[in-house]
Design an enzyme around this catalytic site. Structure first.
Site, PDB file in Angstrom:
ATOM      1  N   GLN A  75       0.836  -1.202   0.000  1.00 56.71           N
ATOM      2  CA  GLN A  75       0.000   0.000   0.000  1.00 56.71           C
ATOM      3  C   GLN A  75       0.873   1.256   0.000  1.00 56.71           C
ATOM      4  O   GLN A  75       0.602   2.228  -0.711  1.00 56.71           O
ATOM      5  CB  GLN A  75      -0.904   0.010   1.232  1.00 56.71           C
ATOM      6  CG  GLN A  75      -1.950  -1.075   1.264  1.00 56.71           C
ATOM      7  CD  GLN A  75      -2.768  -1.034   2.538  1.00 56.71           C
ATOM      8  OE1 GLN A  75      -3.184   0.022   2.998  1.00 56.71           O
ATOM      9  NE2 GLN A  75      -3.003  -2.192   3.122  1.00 56.71           N
ATOM     10  N   ARG A  78       2.513   2.525  -3.301  1.00 58.47           N
ATOM     11  CA  ARG A  78       1.653   3.165  -4.296  1.00 58.47           C
ATOM     12  C   ARG A  78       1.910   4.677  -4.345  1.00 58.47           C
ATOM     13  O   ARG A  78       1.544   5.330  -5.323  1.00 58.47           O
ATOM     14  CB  ARG A  78       0.183   2.894  -3.976  1.00 58.47           C
ATOM     15  CG  ARG A  78      -0.218   1.447  -4.152  1.00 58.47           C
ATOM     16  CD  ARG A  78      -1.707   1.263  -3.956  1.00 58.47           C
ATOM     17  NE  ARG A  78      -2.065  -0.142  -4.114  1.00 58.47           N
ATOM     18  CZ  ARG A  78      -3.323  -0.581  -4.168  1.00 58.47           C
ATOM     19  NH1 ARG A  78      -4.323   0.286  -4.094  1.00 58.47           N
ATOM     20  NH2 ARG A  78      -3.578  -1.862  -4.298  1.00 58.47           N
ATOM     21  N   HIS A  79       2.512   5.199  -3.287  1.00 57.63           N
ATOM     22  CA  HIS A  79       2.860   6.615  -3.242  1.00 57.63           C
ATOM     23  C   HIS A  79       4.226   6.769  -3.919  1.00 57.63           C
ATOM     24  O   HIS A  79       5.270   6.701  -3.277  1.00 57.63           O
ATOM     25  CB  HIS A  79       2.908   7.105  -1.795  1.00 57.63           C
ATOM     26  CG  HIS A  79       1.607   6.932  -1.085  1.00 57.63           C
ATOM     27  ND1 HIS A  79       0.637   7.909  -1.061  1.00 57.63           N
ATOM     28  CD2 HIS A  79       1.097   5.886  -0.386  1.00 57.63           C
ATOM     29  CE1 HIS A  79      -0.411   7.479  -0.381  1.00 57.63           C
ATOM     30  NE2 HIS A  79      -0.155   6.251   0.040  1.00 57.63           N
ATOM     31  N   ARG A  80       4.209   6.985  -5.214  1.00 56.82           N
ATOM     32  CA  ARG A  80       5.448   6.953  -5.994  1.00 56.82           C
ATOM     33  C   ARG A  80       6.101   8.323  -6.155  1.00 56.82           C
ATOM     34  O   ARG A  80       7.301   8.408  -6.378  1.00 56.82           O
ATOM     35  CB  ARG A  80       5.169   6.352  -7.378  1.00 56.82           C
ATOM     36  CG  ARG A  80       4.740   4.894  -7.324  1.00 56.82           C
ATOM     37  CD  ARG A  80       4.498   4.345  -8.708  1.00 56.82           C
ATOM     38  NE  ARG A  80       3.357   4.959  -9.369  1.00 56.82           N
ATOM     39  CZ  ARG A  80       2.099   4.565  -9.196  1.00 56.82           C
ATOM     40  NH1 ARG A  80       1.832   3.559  -8.379  1.00 56.82           N
ATOM     41  NH2 ARG A  80       1.113   5.153  -9.838  1.00 56.82           N
ATOM     42  N   ARG A  90      14.255 -11.076  -0.766  1.00 59.23           N
ATOM     43  CA  ARG A  90      14.245 -12.477  -0.340  1.00 59.23           C
ATOM     44  C   ARG A  90      14.918 -13.373  -1.381  1.00 59.23           C
ATOM     45  O   ARG A  90      15.058 -14.574  -1.163  1.00 59.23           O
ATOM     46  CB  ARG A  90      12.814 -12.932  -0.080  1.00 59.23           C
ATOM     47  CG  ARG A  90      12.169 -12.271   1.123  1.00 59.23           C
ATOM     48  CD  ARG A  90      12.773 -12.733   2.426  1.00 59.23           C
ATOM     49  NE  ARG A  90      12.269 -11.957   3.558  1.00 59.23           N
ATOM     50  CZ  ARG A  90      13.023 -11.523   4.554  1.00 59.23           C
ATOM     51  NH1 ARG A  90      14.308 -11.799   4.565  1.00 59.23           N
ATOM     52  NH2 ARG A  90      12.495 -10.826   5.540  1.00 59.23           N
ATOM     53  N   ARG A  91      15.331 -12.800  -2.502  1.00 58.85           N
ATOM     54  CA  ARG A  91      16.144 -13.566  -3.456  1.00 58.85           C
ATOM     55  C   ARG A  91      17.552 -13.751  -2.906  1.00 58.85           C
ATOM     56  O   ARG A  91      18.234 -14.722  -3.228  1.00 58.85           O
ATOM     57  CB  ARG A  91      16.234 -12.835  -4.792  1.00 58.85           C
ATOM     58  CG  ARG A  91      14.957 -12.788  -5.601  1.00 58.85           C
ATOM     59  CD  ARG A  91      15.232 -12.179  -6.965  1.00 58.85           C
ATOM     60  NE  ARG A  91      16.091 -13.046  -7.760  1.00 58.85           N
ATOM     61  CZ  ARG A  91      16.747 -12.660  -8.850  1.00 58.85           C
ATOM     62  NH1 ARG A  91      16.672 -11.397  -9.258  1.00 58.85           N
ATOM     63  NH2 ARG A  91      17.497 -13.521  -9.524  1.00 58.85           N
ATOM     64  N   ASN A 174      10.470  13.632   0.831  1.00 57.03           N
ATOM     65  CA  ASN A 174      10.518  15.039   1.214  1.00 57.03           C
ATOM     66  C   ASN A 174       9.228  15.440   1.928  1.00 57.03           C
ATOM     67  O   ASN A 174       8.251  14.676   1.954  1.00 57.03           O
ATOM     68  CB  ASN A 174      10.785  15.931  -0.001  1.00 57.03           C
ATOM     69  CG  ASN A 174       9.705  15.823  -1.051  1.00 57.03           C
ATOM     70  OD1 ASN A 174       8.554  16.171  -0.835  1.00 57.03           O
ATOM     71  ND2 ASN A 174      10.075  15.334  -2.238  1.00 57.03           N
ATOM     72  N   ALA A 175       9.232  16.635   2.483  1.00 60.87           N
ATOM     73  CA  ALA A 175       8.104  17.068   3.304  1.00 60.87           C
ATOM     74  C   ALA A 175       6.805  17.158   2.511  1.00 60.87           C
ATOM     75  O   ALA A 175       5.723  16.856   3.037  1.00 60.87           O
ATOM     76  CB  ALA A 175       8.422  18.413   3.951  1.00 60.87           C
ATOM     77  N   ARG A 185      -3.154   8.308   4.277  1.00 67.13           N
ATOM     78  CA  ARG A 185      -2.945   7.152   5.164  1.00 67.13           C
ATOM     79  C   ARG A 185      -3.163   7.452   6.647  1.00 67.13           C
ATOM     80  O   ARG A 185      -3.412   6.524   7.416  1.00 67.13           O
ATOM     81  CB  ARG A 185      -1.541   6.588   4.948  1.00 67.13           C
ATOM     82  CG  ARG A 185      -1.269   6.144   3.511  1.00 67.13           C
ATOM     83  CD  ARG A 185      -2.286   5.134   3.001  1.00 67.13           C
ATOM     84  NE  ARG A 185      -1.974   4.688   1.645  1.00 67.13           N
ATOM     85  CZ  ARG A 185      -2.654   3.778   0.975  1.00 67.13           C
ATOM     86  NH1 ARG A 185      -3.704   3.203   1.524  1.00 67.13           N
ATOM     87  NH2 ARG A 185      -2.302   3.446  -0.262  1.00 67.13           N
TER      88      ARG A 185
END
Length: 227
Positions: A75, A78-80, A90-91, A174-175, A185
């Site tokens: 979730q 999603r904030h890109r 985990r690889r 950043n802010a 969120r």
């Protein structure tokens, strides 16, 4: 600054560049001016946020080390815009692969809101559900270990692990991006678990940029759980 979140997670501020007055400098460069008195600088921050001038706040940067369940991280990522993450793979490692989020309460699906839920007071149901969650964690991790012992590559063995598994990542942001994250969120419509991480981010933001945080809550915050 490290804040514990959920049962095994955390938000740890590892680096911070800039503060409230970094935004003030960035805004005043338009007029060829610099810092002024505390009163005038605070008023400028208030003006910027009240009137939607957000770019000066991109000059305040934070780097966090976060530990959270995978479903929370999915979730979060999603904030890109304005957020640069790097997550443990985990690889390459099975370190801490046995750590899973075990809730201390159970929420029931809201039949009127597909994204809504509410905490149940049914103690029997709660304990039964938590026991089932813990049981599947134990079973899937046992299979994961068996696969590794058989020589199966980590990148394939990990497919059996559930999204309740904890993962870790570094996040530089950043802010301005933080304020957008908190809008979405740190809100009662968000899933409870990510609300807890948003509140931790807000606590760091408030300590490092008190003027900006105060003005954000007053003028622009669209959520409903922060004050």
């Amino acid at each position: 600054m490290k804040i514990n979140v959920l049962d095994k997670g955390f938000v740890h501020l590892v680096d911070c560049m800039g503060d409230d007055r970094s935004a003030v400098r960035a805004a005043r460069v338009s007029y060829g001016k610099e810092l002024s008195t505390e009163e005038k600088d605070k008023k400028l921050i208030n003006y910027l946020l009240k009137h939607g001038h957000f770019s000066p706040f991109e000059h305040i940067s934070f780097t966090f080390h976060v530990k959270a369940p995978i479903f929370v991280v999915r979730q979060w990522f999603r904030h890109r815009i304005g957020m640069s993450p790097n997550e443990i793979s985990r690889r390459y490692t099975s370190k801490q692969a046995d750590e899973f989020y075990l809730p201390d309460h159970i929420r029931i699906q809201d039949t009127k809101n597909k994204q809504g839920s509410f905490k149940t007071d049914d103690k029997e149901l709660t304990q039964k559900a938590i026991n089932k969650i813990e049981k599947i964690y134990d079973e899937t991790y046992s299979v994961y270990k068996e696969l590794l012992d058989m020589g199966v590559a980590r990148e394939m063995a990990r497919t059996v692990l559930p999204v309740g598994q904890y993962t870790e990542f570094y996040l530089t942001t950043n802010a301005r991006a933080i304020m957008h994250f908190l809008d979405l969120r740190a809100d009662s419509h968000a899933q409870w678990e990510i609300q807890e991480y948003a509140k931790a981010i807000a606590e760091v933001f408030k300590e490092k940029c008190p003027w900006t945080y105060e003005s954000f809550i007053k003028n622009d915050y669209k959520g409903n759980i922060l004050d």
